[in-house]
Write an enzyme that holds these catalytic residues in place. Structure first.
Site, short mmCIF file in Angstrom:
data_model
loop_
_atom_site.label_atom_id
_atom_site.label_comp_id
_atom_site.label_asym_id
_atom_site.label_seq_id
_atom_site.Cartn_x
_atom_site.Cartn_y
_atom_site.Cartn_z
N SER A 121 59.55 31.41 58.36
CA SER A 121 60.00 30.09 57.93
C SER A 121 58.87 29.25 57.37
CB SER A 121 60.62 29.33 59.11
OG SER A 121 61.79 29.96 59.53
N HIS A 142 64.43 34.82 53.39
CA HIS A 142 64.52 33.86 54.49
C HIS A 142 65.97 33.51 54.82
CE1 HIS A 142 64.06 29.62 56.18
NE2 HIS A 142 63.47 30.39 57.05
N GLU A 154 67.10 32.79 51.13
CA GLU A 154 66.14 32.30 50.14
C GLU A 154 65.15 33.41 49.83
OE1 GLU A 154 65.65 27.73 50.65
OE2 GLU A 154 65.50 28.60 52.65
N ASN A 193 64.46 23.70 53.58
CA ASN A 193 63.66 22.81 54.43
C ASN A 193 62.88 21.78 53.62
OD1 ASN A 193 64.56 23.62 56.91
ND2 ASN A 193 63.10 25.30 57.06
#
Ligand code: NAD
Length: 284
Positions: A121, A142, A154, A193
């Site tokens: 991450s 991801h 991702e 994120n």
């Protein structure tokens, strides 16, 4: 000839690794899970059984979920686990030195054709690529927690990633029921994120600073944007411990918000949906 992905090995069968292995097997791929010892593999079996029950409850057409769980091979021998893998997805703990170490071993043990993907991450693939022995066949893939529900994948390469490898992994992500999100270059936080963390921080800043109650912040976000959930509802889903840890490693303002989270929620056992209460109360 194009790159074919049929056999997939997942390294690390913890929270995310078990989900990735299960989802991949559920979509008909040949899956092996690798973890460090028998105790970890026993825990993995337990996770697969729980996932089978969850899929039967939440995923349409998941009547055969128990067979999916049973069909996943498990091994604590890295060489054996990857000997036939077309793709290795790595989901070991988020510690750079540990990841580097495992890629050094993996690079020597896996067939030359095998593609390596990290689910990290927070670490950029370029921090790991030199340890793989095959930077052209390495990239980040991801997933989000609860892959069957929050199904983004991702995909982020480095300057060295072969475009054909990148496209093969995009195709694989679709094939296992994910929505592939293609990043053209490396970005800490990927897309999700990069958007979500500033939103959550801004929301906590409003509540901690006494500007508005969490309910008012969420209502504003829902009505103003049409989003189904506000930032505090999202925080309750994530659980408050991870945001707390991230905020604690930030500057003075972030640490003040962390302290507010701790005093008002975490120390009172209000960790989010998992504990029945966070910013909101939940009934089982
Ligand atoms: P976890 O602690 O639940 O699982 C890690 C697993 O790796 C454990 O089963 C552990 O036994 C195993 N492990 C430890 N050392 C190992 C080694 N040397 N070789 C192989 N396996 C080893 O962690 P997690 O939450 O599943 O996170 C794993 C990765 O996934 C991290 O890179 C994290 O950033 C990423 N990720 C996590 C989430 C999340 O919500 N938890 C979401 C997206 C991505």
């Amino acid at each position: 000839m194009g790159i074919e992905i049929r056999k997939v090995t997942v390294l690390g069968t913890g929270v995310l690794g078990s989900q990735i292995a299960f989802q991949t097997a559920f979509r008909g791929f040949d899956v092996t899970g690798y973890d460090i010892d028998d105790a970890a593999l026993t825990a993995a079996r337990g996770r697969f059984d729980k996932l089978a029950a969850t899929y039967r409850e939440q995923v349409p057409g998941a009547g055969e979920a128990e067979a999916t769980a049973a069909g996943i091979a498990l091994s604590s021998d890295l060489g054996a686990a990857v000997s036939e893998a077309d793709l290795v997805i790595e989901a070991v703990p988020e510690v750079l030195s540990l990841k580097q170490e495992i890629y050094e071993k993996l690079g020597k043990l896996a067939p030359e054709r095998t593609i390596f993907a990290t689910n990290s991450s927070t670490l950029l693939p370029s921090a790991i690529k030199d340890f793989t022995g095959r930077p052209d066949r390495f990239l980040a893939l991801h997933f989000a927690n609860q892959v069957w529900h929050f199904n983004t994948a991702e995909i982020m390469g480095t300057d060295d990633t072969d475009p054909a490898v990148y496209q093969a992994v995009v195709g694989f992500a679709s094939a296992i029921g994910m929505v592939p999100i293609e990043l053209h270059k490396e970005k800490a936080g990927y897309v999700l994120n990069s958007l979500l963390v500033p939103l959550l921080n801004a929301a906590m800043n409003l509540a901690e600073g006494g500007y508005a109650e969490p309910e008012a912040v969420d209502k504003t976000w829902r009505i103003g944007t049409g989003a189904p959930a506000g930032p505090f509802q999202i925080l309750d889903i994530i659980g408050l411990t991870t945001p707390y840890n991230i905020l604690m490693s930030g500057d003075a303002t972030r640490q003040r918000i962390a302290q507010w989270l701790k005093d008002n929620y975490i120390d009172k056992g209000k960790l989010g949906i998992a504990t029945g209460e966070g910013f909101y109360k939940y009934t089982a």
